[in-house]
Design an enzyme around this catalytic site. Sequence first.
Site, mmCIF file in Angstrom:
data_model
loop_
_atom_site.group_PDB
_atom_site.id
_atom_site.type_symbol
_atom_site.label_atom_id
_atom_site.label_comp_id
_atom_site.label_asym_id
_atom_site.label_seq_id
_atom_site.Cartn_x
_atom_site.Cartn_y
_atom_site.Cartn_z
ATOM 1 N N TRP A 122 34.922 50.165 46.670
ATOM 2 C CA TRP A 122 35.244 51.077 45.569
ATOM 3 C C TRP A 122 34.807 52.501 45.882
ATOM 4 C CZ3 TRP A 122 38.882 48.819 43.384
ATOM 5 C CH2 TRP A 122 38.864 47.438 43.176
ATOM 6 N N ASP A 192 29.315 55.604 39.623
ATOM 7 C CA ASP A 192 30.139 54.491 39.148
ATOM 8 C C ASP A 192 29.178 53.360 38.814
ATOM 9 O OD1 ASP A 192 31.701 52.239 38.802
ATOM 10 O OD2 ASP A 192 32.852 52.478 40.647
ATOM 11 N N LYS A 216 33.055 43.998 32.833
ATOM 12 C CA LYS A 216 31.971 43.251 33.464
ATOM 13 C C LYS A 216 30.808 43.039 32.490
ATOM 14 C CE LYS A 216 33.499 45.313 37.779
ATOM 15 N NZ LYS A 216 34.125 44.170 38.426
#
Length: 380
Positions: A122, A192, A216
Site C-alpha cells: 500500500w 495511513d 478493518k
Amino acid sequence: LKAMQEECQRKADEYQKEETMGRVYNFSAGPAVLPEEVLKEAAEEMLDYRGTGMSVMEMSHRSKTFENILEKAKADLKELMHIPDNYKILFLQGGGSTQFAMIPMNLMNKNNKADYVITGQWAKKAAAEAERYGKVNIVASSADSTFDHIPTLDPSKFDPEADYFYITLNNTIYGTRWTELPDTGNVPLVGDMSSSILSQEIDITKFGLLFAGAQKNLGPAGVTVVIVREDLLGNAMDFTPTMLRYDIHAENNSLYNTPPTYGIYFMGLVFDWVKRQGGVAALQKINERKAAILYDFLDQSELFRGTVVKKDRSLMNAPFVLPTKELDEKFIKEAKEHGFENLKGHRTVGGMRASMYNAMPIEGVEKLVEFMKKFEMENK
C-alpha cells in the site's frame, strides 16, 4: 444413478451444515470481523431507527436525524483519539486508494516534493500515485526482504523541503507496524492507519494528516476517515477536482454530496462499543494480549514460523508459514472445517495470516492456537 444420489446427499449434508453453523472466527484482513453486539444493534434498528419509521439507509442526509448521527460520530471519534480542535474530521468515500491521490493533490503544493517510506504494497502504491503530481523521495524501503521489517531511517535522506512525509503505520499484508514514529521536524507527517486505527493509543498531534478505511476496525466498507490539521487545508493544486479537495469537504461538514450514510451510522455504533470496552487504551491491552498468545506459540513451535522481525510485529495482522505449501493448504482447509475463516495469506507472502482486529475476541485467538497445537502434533 447411485453416484448421483450420493452426490446429492453430500450437497444436502453440506447445506445442512451451513444452515446450522453459528458465527465463525473470522480472521479476514478486510472487510473484517465486526463486534457482534453492534451487528445485533444495527439489525434491531434496520427497519425503524429509533421511532423514525425508516431505516438509516432510507434517510435524507440533510435530515436533522442524520445530522445528529453524523455529529455524534465525529464527537465520539474526537474523544476516543484525543483529537485537538485544530483538526478536521472528514467522512469520505473512495477508500484508502483515493487518498493516495488526494494527499499529493492537496498537500504537495509548495515545493511539489514528498518523502515516502516503502514498507509494503500500500505504501508502494501510494508513492507511485504521488509521482504523478510531484517528485517522490524514497527515504527507505524494506522491499528487499519482502517487507518483513520496518527499515531503519537515515535522517540525512529526509528532504527538508518536502511538503509532507508519508508512512503506513500498520502493514496489513506483511504484518509489520511502526513502533516509533519518525521525527520529521517542520515537515507534516502523513499516515495511513487503515488497519490499526483505534487499536492502540497514538498522539495525533505528531501528524498533519491521518486516514483510515473503515473496513478493518471501524465498520463496513464504504467510509474513509480523514483527520487533517486545519493549516493544511485550502491549497489544493488548481486542477484538483472539487470532490477531491479536503477544504470543500471540511467546509461542508462531509455533506458536500450524499455521504455513505449507513456506513457513518454503523461506524458511530462501533465508536459507542469502543467506549463501552473502556476506550482505546483498554483495547490496546487486549490487542497486546491477543498478539502475545499467537506470537508466543509461533516462537516455540517446531512447525509454524512467523515471517516478521520480532521488534516490528503488528498487533493486528500476523503472517506465518509452515515448512511446505502443501502443509499450508492442508492447514487452511482443516482450519476452515473447524470454524476458522480467512486464514490464507497474501499471495506475495504465502502461508497464513491471522488478522486480530478489535472485534476479534481473545477466545478466538486462544482457540486458533489450540487448533495449531493439535495440527502440529498430527503433522510432525
